[in-house]
Design a protein around this motif. Structure first.
Motif, short mmCIF file in Angstrom:
data_model
loop_
_atom_site.label_atom_id
_atom_site.label_comp_id
_atom_site.label_asym_id
_atom_site.label_seq_id
_atom_site.Cartn_x
_atom_site.Cartn_y
_atom_site.Cartn_z
N UNK A 1 0.72 -1.11 0.12
CA UNK A 1 -0.02 -0.05 0.03
C UNK A 1 0.87 1.38 0.18
N UNK A 2 1.81 1.20 0.91
CA UNK A 2 2.72 2.63 0.78
C UNK A 2 3.38 2.63 -0.69
N UNK A 3 3.78 1.67 -1.21
CA UNK A 3 4.44 1.77 -2.73
C UNK A 3 3.30 2.38 -3.54
N UNK A 4 2.23 2.00 -3.30
CA UNK A 4 1.13 2.30 -4.28
C UNK A 4 0.66 3.60 -4.24
N UNK A 5 1.05 4.09 -2.71
CA UNK A 5 0.71 5.56 -2.54
C UNK A 5 1.79 6.46 -3.01
N UNK A 6 3.07 5.85 -3.40
CA UNK A 6 4.13 6.69 -3.69
C UNK A 6 5.08 7.01 -2.64
N UNK A 7 5.07 6.43 -1.72
CA UNK A 7 6.04 6.49 -0.46
C UNK A 7 7.44 5.70 -0.87
N UNK A 8 8.51 6.34 -0.58
CA UNK A 8 9.82 5.84 -1.16
C UNK A 8 10.73 5.72 0.07
N UNK A 9 10.27 6.21 0.98
CA UNK A 9 11.11 6.09 2.54
C UNK A 9 10.30 5.79 3.47
N UNK A 10 10.28 4.51 4.24
CA UNK A 10 9.42 4.22 5.19
C UNK A 10 10.13 3.47 6.34
N UNK A 11 9.27 3.64 7.53
CA UNK A 11 9.93 2.84 8.68
C UNK A 11 8.93 1.96 9.09
N UNK A 12 9.42 0.59 9.49
CA UNK A 12 8.55 -0.34 10.00
C UNK A 12 9.03 -0.53 11.48
N UNK A 13 8.01 -0.57 12.17
CA UNK A 13 8.39 -0.88 13.58
C UNK A 13 7.59 -2.24 13.95
N UNK A 14 8.76 -3.18 14.63
CA UNK A 14 8.40 -4.48 14.76
C UNK A 14 8.58 -4.67 16.15
N UNK A 15 7.89 -5.58 16.82
CA UNK A 15 8.10 -5.77 18.51
C UNK A 15 8.71 -7.21 18.66
N UNK A 16 9.08 -7.86 17.42
CA UNK A 16 9.40 -9.14 17.41
C UNK A 16 10.88 -9.31 17.01
N UNK A 17 11.90 -9.69 17.82
CA UNK A 17 13.19 -9.80 17.12
C UNK A 17 13.40 -10.91 16.36
N UNK A 18 12.51 -11.95 16.72
CA UNK A 18 12.44 -13.20 15.57
C UNK A 18 12.01 -12.85 14.28
N UNK A 19 11.11 -11.84 13.96
CA UNK A 19 10.41 -11.39 12.76
C UNK A 19 11.77 -10.57 12.05
N UNK A 20 12.62 -9.84 12.88
CA UNK A 20 13.39 -9.02 12.30
C UNK A 20 14.83 -9.77 11.79
N UNK A 21 15.01 -10.92 12.57
CA UNK A 21 16.04 -12.01 12.32
C UNK A 21 15.71 -12.62 10.85
N UNK A 22 14.33 -13.18 10.82
CA UNK A 22 13.91 -13.67 9.45
C UNK A 22 14.16 -12.76 8.52
N UNK A 23 13.68 -11.59 8.65
CA UNK A 23 13.60 -10.72 7.52
C UNK A 23 14.93 -10.35 6.89
N UNK A 24 15.96 -10.18 7.89
CA UNK A 24 17.29 -9.96 7.44
C UNK A 24 18.13 -11.19 6.62
N UNK A 25 17.79 -12.25 7.07
CA UNK A 25 18.15 -13.61 6.30
C UNK A 25 17.84 -13.41 4.81
N UNK A 26 18.70 -13.89 4.16
CA UNK A 26 18.51 -13.84 2.66
C UNK A 26 18.52 -15.23 2.26
N UNK A 27 18.12 -16.29 2.85
CA UNK A 27 18.14 -17.53 2.33
C UNK A 27 16.95 -18.19 1.49
N UNK A 28 17.18 -18.85 0.42
CA UNK A 28 16.28 -19.50 -0.28
C UNK A 28 16.24 -20.96 -0.16
N UNK A 29 16.84 -21.16 0.47
CA UNK A 29 16.78 -22.72 0.77
C UNK A 29 15.99 -23.13 2.06
#
Length: 106
Positions: A1-29
Motif C-alpha cells: 500500500x505504501x508503494x502504491x501511494x508513492x512512498x519511497x522512504x518508510x519505517x516499519x516498527x516491529x516488536x518481535x526480534x525473531x521477525x527482524x532476524x527472519x527478514x534479515x536472512x536472505x536464504x532461499x533454501x
C-alpha cells in the motif's frame, strides 16, 4: 500500500526480534513461509526501508490495530484515517519518545 501511494522512504516498527532476524536472512533454501518471502521481495524494491525493533509497550497503536483486525472477519483491512478507537492511543504514542533497540535498512 505504501508503494502504491508513492512512498519511497518508510519505517516499519516491529516488536518481535525473531521477525527482524527472519527478514534479515536472505536464504532461499529450506522452508520459509510464503508471507516472509513476499515481504522480503517487497523490501528489495527500489525504496528506503528501515525496520526497527521496538518494545511491545511502545507499539500500542499497532497492538490495538491487530486486536481490531482479529475482531473482524475481513482478511485485509485498509484505513485511510485512524479508527476512532485508536486516535487517543495514537496521540499518546506520537507525544512519547520510543526507544529503538535494533534496526536494519534495506
Amino acid at each position: 500500500m505504501a508503494w502504491d501511494k508513492g512512498f519511497r522512504r518508510i519505517i516499519i516498527e516491529v516488536d518481535s526480534l525473531d521477525v527482524i532476524r527472519v527478514l534479515k536472512e536472505d536464504r532461499r533454501q529450506g522452508h520459509i513461509c510464503t508471507l516472509i518471502l513476499h515481504i522480503q521481495m517487497l523490501l528489495r524494491r527500489s525504496w528506503e526501508v528501515r525496520v526497527l525493533h521496538v518494545l511491545r509497550c511502545d507499539n500500542s497503536v499497532v497492538d490495538r490495530l491487530a486486536k481490531l483486525a482479529n475482531s473482524d472477519s475481513t482478511c485485509v483491512k485498509y484505513f485511510e484515517d485512524p479508527p476512532p478507537s485508536i486516535v487517543q492511543i495514537l496521540q499518546k504514542d506520537v507525544a512519547s519518545i520510543s526507544v529503538i533497540y535494533d534496526f536494519f535498512s534495506v
